[in-house]
Design an enzyme around this catalytic site. Structure first.
Site, mmCIF file in Angstrom:
data_model
loop_
_atom_site.group_PDB
_atom_site.id
_atom_site.type_symbol
_atom_site.label_atom_id
_atom_site.label_comp_id
_atom_site.label_asym_id
_atom_site.label_seq_id
_atom_site.Cartn_x
_atom_site.Cartn_y
_atom_site.Cartn_z
ATOM 1 N N SER A 13 26.762 -2.326 -1.427
ATOM 2 C CA SER A 13 26.903 -1.779 -2.697
ATOM 3 C C SER A 13 25.689 -1.869 -3.252
ATOM 4 O O SER A 13 24.741 -1.853 -3.040
ATOM 5 C CB SER A 13 27.593 -2.963 -3.625
ATOM 6 O OG SER A 13 27.883 -2.282 -5.193
ATOM 7 N N TYR A 18 29.357 -11.200 -7.975
ATOM 8 C CA TYR A 18 29.197 -10.400 -6.619
ATOM 9 C C TYR A 18 28.222 -9.143 -6.073
ATOM 10 O O TYR A 18 27.402 -8.841 -4.985
ATOM 11 C CB TYR A 18 30.509 -8.732 -7.634
ATOM 12 C CG TYR A 18 30.658 -7.784 -6.884
ATOM 13 C CD1 TYR A 18 31.116 -7.427 -5.809
ATOM 14 C CD2 TYR A 18 29.885 -6.766 -7.132
ATOM 15 C CE1 TYR A 18 31.798 -6.552 -4.769
ATOM 16 C CE2 TYR A 18 30.274 -5.117 -6.168
ATOM 17 C CZ TYR A 18 31.259 -5.478 -5.460
ATOM 18 O OH TYR A 18 31.260 -4.314 -5.262
#
Length: 671
Positions: A550, A563
């Site tokens: 990501s 995250y």
């Protein structure tokens, strides 16, 4: 549709749908009749015959070649003799009627020259058992009397058509013939009569073998089949090695078969002798090669002994195949296509078959089961005596077969590759599965939501396998990788995509939140990479692992600590594994997406609502919001991530790379 064509298609599908009658894509059928000439309008005698490469069980009108009978039969007057009979195949093109239709096969002459309105040529196991028996001519008379005539082996072609035509004319009571080493041909004045005659020959042969055959034609049991659970574990342990060996010259997809016929054959004393004789019917050895590789140890022998012996036997097989080619090749013969086995037999465990794709690998195994049935029948009433090795070579390296291979479309970029995609049931994972499949790969759709995985896999047929797996479970990951290996022979490409996100601030993030996200993404990626790397190393063919990380792995945003930290862990796994696995030819790279809202499972599960709240926009406009903050002002979709995964497979000299797919986020530029 012409009534003759309609009857032909019905007969063909009925015969081809029963494996007792013929093998997949084997045999051909024909019908003669009349239809208006498109120019003159007058009736013209025609023949409709299954074209080259088609399958009887699924035959359609488009799979028929249509030829003018007068021109086809006139070829007999200009036939230059058996030494030049291959030239007649090109002449069939000058006999075609109308536009379109399939290419005529080598067996076209058999159908056109035989004086019967309907002709069937089939490859039934029972019929080939008689055709491949040492005393086939005597058996034919004993079983059928003068109703079926023996035809000595002759390679398919124009001369065989002339031979059968002459035999029918000389034997008015005959309903068909046994073609030595090959199969059967039957005929009739009507489609129904032709079908009845074909089935009469096949069922009569089956009955004779059942009533007169020895009960143990393969000899006594010397290796009991392993229990199913043990057998599957051993097959999964051996498959990557065997696939790697079978892919020495050309990469292959694998298929494992452990049916009762295979296990019984491999348990018996005579299987080494019979396997060494090879298959007989041309359709068989074109797909199984001249002979299989047979392990000469019991399947439950110590694994290190079995693997060492398989390597030795593979080296010997390659030497023997090269010698076979050298014995029979002549100037102008096609180049050797590869010296690796297409069939590997392991007593107690089963058969491993290989091909350029999953269907070809499966069908090769099916053909060897046909060959086992043929051997059983021949040995039960006589002894198995396949055609001479030199004749097998003439078929395998036939110029006409080579021309057929050249006409095939080029392979897709990921043909023979097996991809394992986690989180493959939705979002980025599903888009990646579909893209890799479209590029030719076999795909394993791994997802905790098995129903979602099954839905995606069902779109793609036998080239896709759905597996249920929670990537946080070591046991489930190991089991899922084992399923992939048993389905396709191994794994070549891994996409670590499974993920989730809980958007919370540091003070709101619980230990459970932290653990869950690290378990799924950091721990899950580690487990999947470790188990699949074991398979890749055993295959010895390299491979690649792609992490869907990501932008948040390198960019610090608010309310995102668990995250972002888990994604940073994944990103560094890429670097660590690239450094460690490069010596095995395994490349490891990553992709850093951002703002993938539409179609995303993560955003649909609450992450989108949280992110929208953080940024003060409506949830349904979150994708537009992300797009406007990028340099390109474009929304990123799951298909864009899938495209990046595919592009990484083409960067064969690249490892340790992270590719941003975020439409341009300057703060996430890699430094």
């Amino acid at each position: 549709m012409n009534s003759a064509v309609e009857e032909l298609l019905q007969r063909s599908r009925a015969l081809g749908s029963d494996p007792r009658n013929t093998n997949y894509a084997g045999g051909n059928t024909s019908a003669k009749g009349s239809a208006p000439d498109p120019v003159t309008g007058s009736d013209t005698e025609l023949m409709w015959v299954k074209g080259s490469g088609g399958d009887l069980g699924t035959l359609t009108e488009g799979g028929l070649a249509v030829l003018r009978l007068d021109r086809l039969r006139a070829l007999a007057e200009v036939y230059p003799g058996v030494e030049r009979e291959d030239e007649m195949v090109a002449a069939f093109d000058f006999c075609l009627h109308g536009r379109g239709g399939a290419a005529p096969s080598i067996d076209t002459a058999m159908h056109g020259l035989v004086d019967a309105a309907h002709v069937d040529h089939l490859h039934p196991d029972a019929g080939i058992a008689i055709a491949a028996a040492a005393d086939g001519p005597e058996l034919t008379v004993r079983i059928f009397g003068d109703r079926v005539v023996w035809v000595p082996w002759r390679r398919p072609g124009f001369q065989l058509g002339l031979d059968i035509s002459a035999i029918k004319a000389a034997n008015p009571r005959a309903i068909g013939c046994i073609l030595g080493g090959h199969g059967i041909t039957a005929w009739g004045d009507t489609s129904a009569e032709c079908s009845a005659n074909s089935l009469d020959i096949i069922r009569t042969a089956e009955t004779y073998l059942a009533e007169h055959g020895r009960p143990d034609p393969f000899g006594p049991v010397i290796h009991e089949p392993l229990p199913e659970t043990v057998r599957r574990e051993r097959a999964a342990a051996l498959f990557p090695l065997i696939r790697g060996l079978a892919s020495t010259d050309l990469p292959q997809v694998g298929h494992h078969t452990a049916t009762a016929e295979v296990l019984d054959f491999l348990s018996r004393a005579e299987h080494p002798r019979l396997a060494a004789l090879g298959t007989s019917c041309p359709d068989h050895f074109l797909r199984t090669k001249v002979a299989p590789l047979v392990l000469d140890l019991p399947g439950d022998a110590p694994l290190d002994e079995v693997t060492a012996r398989l390597r030795e036997l593979h080296a010997r097989y390659r030497e023997q195949y090269a010698a076979y080619y050298a014995r029979h090749a002549v100037p102008g013969s096609p180049a050797m296509r590869g010296a690796d086995p297409a069939i590997v037999l392991v007593p107690g465990v089963g058969m491993f078959s290989f091909g350029k794709d999953k269907q070809t690998a499966r069908v090769a195994g099916e053909f060897y089961v046909n060959a086992i049935n043929v051997m059983r029948g021949a040995e039960a009433v006589s002894s198995y005596a396949p055609i001479e090795e030199s004749e097998k070579f003439r078929i395998e390296y036939w110029d006409l077969e080579e021309a057929k291979l050249r006409r095939m479309p080029p392979a897709k970029p990921l043909a023979t590759r097996v991809a394992f995609v986690t989180g493959g049931g939705s979002g980025i994972g599903a888009a990646t599965v579909r893209r890799l499949s479209a590029e030719g790969a076999c795909v394993v759709v791994a997802d905790r939501d098995f129903a979602a995985a099954e839905k995606v896999a069902s779109e793609l047929g036998e080239t896709a396998l759905a597996v249920a797996v929670d990537v946080t479970s070591e046991e489930q990951v190991t089991a899922a990788v084992r399923q992939a290996v048993l389905a396709f022979g191994g794994v070549d490409l891994v996409v670590n995509n499974a993920g989730l996100s809980l958007s919370r601030s540091l003070l709101e993030t619980t230990l459970a939140d932290w653990d869950l996200q690290h378990d799924v993404m950091a721990r899950g990626s580690f487990l999947v990479s470790r188990e699949t790397a074991r398979v890749m190393i055993e295959q010895g063919r390299g491979g690649e692992i792609v992490y869907i990380s990501s932008k948040n792995a390198v960019f610090a945003g608010p309310n995102n600590v668990a995250y972002g930290a888990a994604k940073a862990d994944q990103a560094h796994q890429v670097r660590l594994l690239a450094a460690e696995l490069g010596g095995h030819g395994i490349r490891v790279n990553g992709i850093n997406p951002d703002g993938v809202v539409r179609g995303s499972g993560i955003f649909a599960s609450g992450w989108g609502a949280n992110r929208a709240a953080v940024y003060g926009v409506e949830e349904e406009k979150l994708g537009e919001f992300y797009a406007q903050r990028t340099l390109l002002k474009r929304e990123v979709l799951p298909e864009h991530i899938a495209a990046a995964v595919f592009q990484l497979t083409q960067l064969t000299q690249t490892t340790g790379l992270h590719i941003p797919v975020d439409a341009g986020v300057a703060a996430a530029f890699l430094r």
